[in-house]
Design a protein around this motif. Structure first.
Motif, PDB file in Angstrom:
ATOM      1  N   ASN A 116       0.852  -1.191   0.000  1.00 22.10           N
ATOM      2  CA  ASN A 116       0.000   0.000   0.000  1.00 22.10           C
ATOM      3  C   ASN A 116       0.889   1.243   0.000  1.00 22.10           C
ATOM      4  O   ASN A 116       1.636   1.482   0.947  1.00 22.10           O
ATOM      5  CB  ASN A 116      -0.908  -0.018   1.234  1.00 22.10           C
ATOM      6  N   ALA A 117       0.810   2.031  -1.068  1.00 20.12           N
ATOM      7  CA  ALA A 117       1.674   3.206  -1.180  1.00 20.12           C
ATOM      8  C   ALA A 117       1.492   4.159  -0.012  1.00 20.12           C
ATOM      9  O   ALA A 117       2.423   4.883   0.365  1.00 20.12           O
ATOM     10  CB  ALA A 117       1.390   3.931  -2.498  1.00 20.12           C
ATOM     11  N   LYS A 120       4.031   3.777   2.972  1.00 18.07           N
ATOM     12  CA  LYS A 120       5.464   3.801   2.672  1.00 18.07           C
ATOM     13  C   LYS A 120       6.286   4.291   3.855  1.00 18.07           C
ATOM     14  O   LYS A 120       7.394   3.774   4.109  1.00 18.07           O
ATOM     15  CB  LYS A 120       5.737   4.694   1.461  1.00 18.07           C
ATOM     16  N   THR A 206      -1.355  -1.330  -6.975  1.00 20.41           N
ATOM     17  CA  THR A 206      -1.827  -0.061  -7.523  1.00 20.41           C
ATOM     18  C   THR A 206      -1.422   1.103  -6.620  1.00 20.41           C
ATOM     19  O   THR A 206      -0.942   0.913  -5.512  1.00 20.41           O
ATOM     20  CB  THR A 206      -3.361  -0.076  -7.682  1.00 20.41           C
ATOM     21  N   GLY A 207      -1.635   2.313  -7.123  1.00 18.52           N
ATOM     22  CA  GLY A 207      -1.296   3.507  -6.360  1.00 18.52           C
ATOM     23  C   GLY A 207      -0.012   4.136  -6.859  1.00 18.52           C
ATOM     24  O   GLY A 207       0.623   3.655  -7.800  1.00 18.52           O
ATOM     25  N   ASP A 208       0.375   5.231  -6.200  1.00 19.56           N
ATOM     26  CA  ASP A 208       1.587   5.945  -6.600  1.00 19.56           C
ATOM     27  C   ASP A 208       2.821   5.040  -6.473  1.00 19.56           C
ATOM     28  O   ASP A 208       3.037   4.417  -5.434  1.00 19.56           O
ATOM     29  CB  ASP A 208       1.784   7.188  -5.718  1.00 19.56           C
ATOM     30  N   GLY A 209       3.586   4.988  -7.535  1.00 17.58           N
ATOM     31  CA  GLY A 209       4.824   4.218  -7.495  1.00 17.58           C
ATOM     32  C   GLY A 209       4.621   2.724  -7.378  1.00 17.58           C
ATOM     33  O   GLY A 209       5.476   2.006  -6.853  1.00 17.58           O
ATOM     34  N   ALA A 210       3.481   2.220  -7.890  1.00 16.19           N
ATOM     35  CA  ALA A 210       3.143   0.807  -7.715  1.00 16.19           C
ATOM     36  C   ALA A 210       4.203  -0.122  -8.318  1.00 16.19           C
ATOM     37  O   ALA A 210       4.575  -1.125  -7.704  1.00 16.19           O
ATOM     38  CB  ALA A 210       1.778   0.522  -8.330  1.00 16.19           C
ATOM     39  N   ASP A 211       4.673   0.214  -9.514  1.00 19.95           N
ATOM     40  CA  ASP A 211       5.685  -0.646 -10.149  1.00 19.95           C
ATOM     41  C   ASP A 211       6.968  -0.676  -9.330  1.00 19.95           C
ATOM     42  O   ASP A 211       7.611  -1.727  -9.200  1.00 19.95           O
ATOM     43  CB  ASP A 211       5.982  -0.155 -11.564  1.00 19.95           C
ATOM     44  N   GLN A 240       1.270  -5.038 -15.421  1.00 19.19           N
ATOM     45  CA  GLN A 240       2.350  -4.652 -14.512  1.00 19.19           C
ATOM     46  C   GLN A 240       3.577  -5.551 -14.679  1.00 19.19           C
ATOM     47  O   GLN A 240       4.705  -5.053 -14.758  1.00 19.19           O
ATOM     48  CB  GLN A 240       1.850  -4.704 -13.064  1.00 19.19           C
TER      49      GLN A 240
END
Length: 295
Positions: A116-117, A120, A206-211, A240
């Motif tokens: 979960n972004a 972090k 998913t979400g910011d910076g998921a990769d 992805q």
């Protein structure tokens, strides 16, 4: 040979065409589903696609013992799952590991907070604290938040050596710290830290910076193991896993997609055996290096 992905695309196209005919009713496609020759032809296509797909599944099951033999004989494997991983696929992979002579040391699920972004800061702070308690060079200095987290997870259940080793007070403390923060789900204590790791992906992160999250975790874990294989559902273009493959973001990890099929599971176990001596590579339904590593 028609690929399993082609079978799936054919089925989707057929059912979509049938659905459109129902919705339009009296429109230009109204003859579909009313005993017309077109409807009969579509039903024949569906039956053929199902038959061919079933043949592919049965063929993979039948040849798996010949292809895999005891390629994992004496090898120990830690299994890791990401949120959303299919339990039936997990069961299938676990059984194939055992059939190939391998032993599963632990099945460890990663917590949803870990990918979960929004969490972090927690992942970063805890990773820094756990790293500070370890000897120098245990975890890569300057590693990103998620690469460091991946290395810590790898340390808790894997080894880069040739044989499984016992857990140490340090590796146990790392696992307990990660579980205490809900970054790892509860799991039985591993019977040992295994040279090989099989990671089963689930829903896309998913979400910011998921990769970066997923790539960092996988490459970090791979750096602590002798060999690591990522097994995933069929990776469509632009998915992805497809992006991570193209961006070389998986480090030393080997990737195999199509794990929801018998053929994909056989390929994943073959890749796991190969990873003991040879790391990296992209296999499976959409693999750039072929469907299955035979060497």
């Amino acid at each position: 040979m028609i690929s399993f992905r082609t079978h799936v695309v054919t089925l989707v196209a057929v059912f979509l065409a049938l659905a459109i005919g129902v919705v339009l009713g009296g429109g230009p496609l109204s003859e579909l589903g009313r005993g017309s020759e077109d409807a009969d032809a579509l039903r024949d296509d569906v039956a053929q696609a199902r038959s061919e797909a079933q043949f592919g599944e049965s063929f993979a099951d039948d040849v798996s013992s010949t292809l895999l033999g005891k390629r994992l004989d004496g090898r120990e494997v830690a299994v890791v799952t990401l949120p959303g991983a299919d339990s039936e696929v997990l069961d299938g992979l676990t059984e194939r590991i055992k059939a190939a002579g391998g032993e599963v040391t632990v099945t460890q699920a990663l917590g949803s907070s870990l990918v979960n972004a929004g969490e972090k800061s927690l992942v970063d702070t805890l990773g820094s604290q756990l790293m500070a308690q370890l000897p120098d060079d245990t975890v890569t200095a300057g590693a990103s938040t998620y690469e460091r987290a991946g290395e810590l997870i790898g340390l808790s259940l894997a080894t880069s050596g040739e044989k499984s080793v016992e857990a140490t007070p340090q590796s146990t403390a790392v696992a307990e710290g990660l579980r205490g923060a809900n970054l790892l789900d509860a799991a039985d204590d591993p019977s040992g830290r295994a040279p090989l790791v099989l990671v089963l992906l689930g829903d896309e992160v998913t979400g910011d910076g998921a990769d970066a999250i997923l790539g960092g975790l996988l490459s970090g874990m791979a750096s602590q193991a002798r060999g690591l294989v990522v097994a995933a559902p069929t990776a469509d273009e632009g998915s992805q896993l497809d992006r991570l493959r193209e961006g070389d973001a998986l480090g030393d990890a080997t990737s195999v997609d199509g794990a929801e099929t018998a053929a994909g599971q056989v390929a994943a176990i073959a890749a796991l055996a190969r990873s003991y001596d040879t790391q990296g590579g992209s296999f499976g339904a959409g693999g750039a290096d072929g469907t299955v590593p035979l060497g």
